[in-house]
Design a protein around this motif. Structure first.
Motif, PDB file in Angstrom:
ATOM      1  N   ILE A 152      44.305   3.021  50.196  1.00  0.00           N
ATOM      2  CA  ILE A 152      42.885   2.782  50.430  1.00  0.00           C
ATOM      3  C   ILE A 152      42.580   2.747  51.925  1.00  0.00           C
ATOM      4  O   ILE A 152      41.583   3.294  52.386  1.00  0.00           O
ATOM      5  CB  ILE A 152      42.437   1.490  49.715  1.00  0.00           C
ATOM      6  N   GLN A 153      43.467   2.162  52.690  1.00  0.00           N
ATOM      7  CA  GLN A 153      43.293   2.182  54.143  1.00  0.00           C
ATOM      8  C   GLN A 153      43.285   3.618  54.656  1.00  0.00           C
ATOM      9  O   GLN A 153      42.508   3.970  55.545  1.00  0.00           O
ATOM     10  CB  GLN A 153      44.426   1.415  54.824  1.00  0.00           C
ATOM     11  N   SER A 198      38.264   9.227  56.107  1.00  0.00           N
ATOM     12  CA  SER A 198      36.815   9.462  55.981  1.00  0.00           C
ATOM     13  C   SER A 198      36.102   9.142  57.279  1.00  0.00           C
ATOM     14  O   SER A 198      35.157   9.831  57.658  1.00  0.00           O
ATOM     15  CB  SER A 198      36.172   8.698  54.820  1.00  0.00           C
ATOM     16  N   LYS A 199      36.576   8.116  57.969  1.00  0.00           N
ATOM     17  CA  LYS A 199      35.978   7.821  59.271  1.00  0.00           C
ATOM     18  C   LYS A 199      36.164   8.989  60.240  1.00  0.00           C
ATOM     19  O   LYS A 199      35.350   9.217  61.117  1.00  0.00           O
ATOM     20  CB  LYS A 199      36.623   6.568  59.870  1.00  0.00           C
ATOM     21  N   MET A 200      37.272   9.711  60.055  1.00  0.00           N
ATOM     22  CA  MET A 200      37.529  10.850  60.938  1.00  0.00           C
ATOM     23  C   MET A 200      36.737  12.082  60.486  1.00  0.00           C
ATOM     24  O   MET A 200      36.855  13.146  61.084  1.00  0.00           O
ATOM     25  CB  MET A 200      39.027  11.162  60.939  1.00  0.00           C
ATOM     26  N   GLY A 201      35.982  11.919  59.443  1.00  0.00           N
ATOM     27  CA  GLY A 201      35.114  13.008  59.017  1.00  0.00           C
ATOM     28  C   GLY A 201      35.684  13.894  57.920  1.00  0.00           C
ATOM     29  O   GLY A 201      35.086  14.900  57.550  1.00  0.00           O
ATOM     30  N   PRO A 257      34.903  -0.289  53.416  1.00  0.00           N
ATOM     31  CA  PRO A 257      33.873   0.684  53.774  1.00  0.00           C
ATOM     32  C   PRO A 257      33.289   1.435  52.573  1.00  0.00           C
ATOM     33  O   PRO A 257      32.136   1.853  52.615  1.00  0.00           O
ATOM     34  CB  PRO A 257      34.616   1.649  54.690  1.00  0.00           C
ATOM     35  N   PHE A 258      34.051   1.575  51.520  1.00  0.00           N
ATOM     36  CA  PHE A 258      33.543   2.284  50.353  1.00  0.00           C
ATOM     37  C   PHE A 258      32.522   1.455  49.584  1.00  0.00           C
ATOM     38  O   PHE A 258      31.776   1.975  48.773  1.00  0.00           O
ATOM     39  CB  PHE A 258      34.675   2.661  49.393  1.00  0.00           C
ATOM     40  N   PHE A 263      49.607   6.433  63.303  1.00  0.00           N
ATOM     41  CA  PHE A 263      50.409   7.415  62.589  1.00  0.00           C
ATOM     42  C   PHE A 263      49.537   8.536  62.014  1.00  0.00           C
ATOM     43  O   PHE A 263      49.837   9.714  62.177  1.00  0.00           O
ATOM     44  CB  PHE A 263      51.185   6.743  61.456  1.00  0.00           C
ATOM     45  N   ILE A 264      48.466   8.173  61.371  1.00  0.00           N
ATOM     46  CA  ILE A 264      47.583   9.164  60.750  1.00  0.00           C
ATOM     47  C   ILE A 264      47.033  10.121  61.815  1.00  0.00           C
ATOM     48  O   ILE A 264      47.070  11.341  61.659  1.00  0.00           O
ATOM     49  CB  ILE A 264      46.399   8.476  60.022  1.00  0.00           C
ATOM     50  N   HIS A 265      46.579   9.546  62.892  1.00  0.00           N
ATOM     51  CA  HIS A 265      46.065  10.392  63.968  1.00  0.00           C
ATOM     52  C   HIS A 265      47.135  11.368  64.462  1.00  0.00           C
ATOM     53  O   HIS A 265      46.881  12.557  64.628  1.00  0.00           O
ATOM     54  CB  HIS A 265      45.553   9.536  65.130  1.00  0.00           C
ATOM     55  N   ASP A 266      48.319  10.839  64.694  1.00  0.00           N
ATOM     56  CA  ASP A 266      49.412  11.674  65.200  1.00  0.00           C
ATOM     57  C   ASP A 266      49.749  12.797  64.233  1.00  0.00           C
ATOM     58  O   ASP A 266      49.871  13.957  64.617  1.00  0.00           O
ATOM     59  CB  ASP A 266      50.672  10.824  65.423  1.00  0.00           C
TER      60      ASP A 266
END
Lengths: 348, 348
Positions: free
Chosen positions: A261-262, A268-271, B292-293, A238-241
């Motif tokens: 938190i997820q 953050s992983k996506m930069g 991850p944090f 969903f977040i990616h979309d």
DNA sequence: CTGAAAGCGCTTACAG
DNA sequence: CTGAAAGCGCTTACAG
């Protein structure tokens, strides 16, 4: 007179043994045990002394059978490993102990079949009342208990049954707090991330989200809503979309701190940076959220008060201090705790 | 025939009612309930049908009284809001349910007086056995139960009583894993941060820390050890003090993830970076640690296995599958999980 | 002020 | 294959 296979188990001493040693009848022993008033002081003393000497503890099972009361309550939670449930359970267990009542706990894992089994096991075990921390909006088993006027308090989540007793927080106004905070920061493109609609909590948080947008003249966009039954699986997709959308969101309001938190982790992983690129608000104020490494802005419910109130009302119902005629329906207010995951929207 | 004050409570239906409708005796009803073999198939059918029709559920209290078995166990934890306890409780509750046994839970808040009361309340309630997740090394109440051969399994923490049953992890070797990891990274000035020595877990982790230093020829320094009874209060002061030392530590080994995370917070507030300035290792691998944090390097115990084993052994003891003659003493191994809070020591 | 008796709702020898 | 009776360990009217 079969030999006890567990060995030198001090063969149970009963009210009868005490009576013998004290030179009185069973009834008399029972009367001192139950604080019956009209007893000669000397016999009370004598009996008490023998009880002390022999280390006699009356059998609660036998007592329960005749008194038609067990001094136990059932506590049903959705997932004891979830901080919300364990924290409220802690409050309930501690307070119940103060009243001398024991709690039988059940963890349904959000499974209806387990809920049903737990309920009937508890009834068979004759608990004096039941506290339920997680019900679906429709639950025929709960309806049946409500109809029977069995002492039952739902907390956190409630059913749609209007006669049910509950202690919940105002999830709709909690959402309003979160969404208005985001709006004040200049956000208009706000995603809603949530668990299943079949729970009143999420249902109401969702309604609160929609109403607040509407109130501020912000169009509601279905593609901004993630409300899976299984919240863990599809969030990433969903977040990616949603971030690939031309008119992408600048903020996320999650109906759960865990989801928030997820989401922080994912973006953050996506930069991306939080709150520079995206503001995030959670719901629940679980312990991790206040951790400086997380610092999540979130809606805080008064867990302790909710749990205490639920237990207090249940005990009131059990001992008849509270009438079962009018349903007990209590709604607690929540507050917004601003930390560091929200900031002014970049593009206005 | 007093009117029931709780109203239309469907006046309890009993084995006697079933017997009446089915045209058999109470004994017969009881026999079908208990799966007694020698029954004409037609009468079994008939009784079962009436039971079904009337929605009869046998009273467990009455059954317990005569069977001298309640189908309940007691579960005593130190703090259900602590993830270690809630996670192991979840496993135990779920598994117990599969066996049809109910669990009465108690939260001692690490208080001996509450422990004692919980124990005696559970015994009075005739639980078939007890699981204890947090005992002190000396506990006379536990000793008494051990001596009586009451079905009892300690898990996580054990007493010094050599006849007690327990399922714990190898805390000494867990410490060794952590300390050797630090030593391999070039650290020699390693602080030990821990809870009270009165618990076997901390006691052994401490011993493991000392032995491992010794094994590697690193001098043990008492000023590097923080082992308060109240771990929350004095940590901040300790950290400040120890960092003011001329020969200050380069690494912290915390006997608890919570302590490790608090330490991370403290040193970052003081302007240091982890792991650049200090390496930190925790113990427990609670859920936040893998976030991850946080990314805490830690020693992981197999909680699930520990809880399952404890329950399994308890049930074995209860139904006599396992002899109570030899104490059950199981030690599980742990593993080190390296994440991102440890790195090579700057100054060697 | 105290005790004998009945009973809570089941199960379990024991007879038949 | 089935039932009458006793009993699990208490409490509670009821008499006295």
């Amino acid at each position: 007179m079969a030999s006890n296979q567990t060995g030198p188990q001090p063969s149970k001493i009963t009210v009868h043994d005490i009576a013998g040693k004290a030179g009185v009848s069973q009834s008399t022993v029972s009367k001192v045990l139950n604080g019956y008033p009209n007893l000669r002081e000397s016999t009370r003393k004598k009996v008490l002394q023998v009880i002390e000497e022999m280390g006699f503890v009356p059998d609660q099972i036998a007592r329960s059978l005749v008194k038609n009361k067990t001094g136990t309550i059932g506590l049903i939670v959705g997932d004891i490993a979830n901080p919300f449930f364990s924290e409220t359970s802690k409050t309930i267990i501690a307070k119940a102990r103060q009243y001398g009542i024991d709690v039988i706990i059940s963890d349904t894992d959000y499974d209806n079949a387990i809920m049903q089994k737990s309920l009937s096991a508890m009834l068979a075990r004759r608990v004096d009342g039941i506290l339920v921390a997680s019900v679906e909006r429709e639950d025929p088993n709960i309806d049946r208990l409500v109809e029977r006027k069995f002492p039952l308090i739902l907390y956190n989540r409630k059913t749609d049954n209007e006669r049910a007793n509950y202690v919940v927080s105002n999830n709709s106004s909690g959402s309003r707090l979160a969404v208005e905070h985001l709006i004040e920061l200049g956000h208009t493109k706000i995603c809603f991330l949530s668990g299943s609609n079949k729970y009143s909590t999420f249902h109401q948080r969702y309604e609160g989200y929609k109403k607040t947008l509407e109130k501020h003249g912000i169009p509601f966009r279905p593609e901004f809503v993630y409300m899976q039954n299984n919240p863990e699986t599809g969030l990433c997709g969903f977040i990616h979309d949603v971030l690939r959308l031309e008119d992408r969101p600048t903020a996320f309001f999650a109906a759960t701190d865990q989801l928030a938190i997820q989401t922080m982790n994912l973006v953050s992983k996506m930069g991306y940076a939080v709150p520079e690129d995206f503001s995030i608000v959670g719901y629940d104020d679980i312990e991790i959220s206040s951790n400086p490494f997380v610092g999540l802005t979130t809606v805080s419910q008064n867990n302790r008060l909710m749990a205490e109130t639920a237990l207090e009302k249940l005990l009131g119902l059990i001992n008849g201090d509270i009438s079962a005629e009018q349903p007990i329906q209590i709604v607690l207010e929540s507050e917004l705790i601003v930390r560091k995951t929200t900031s002014r929207a970049r593009e206005t």
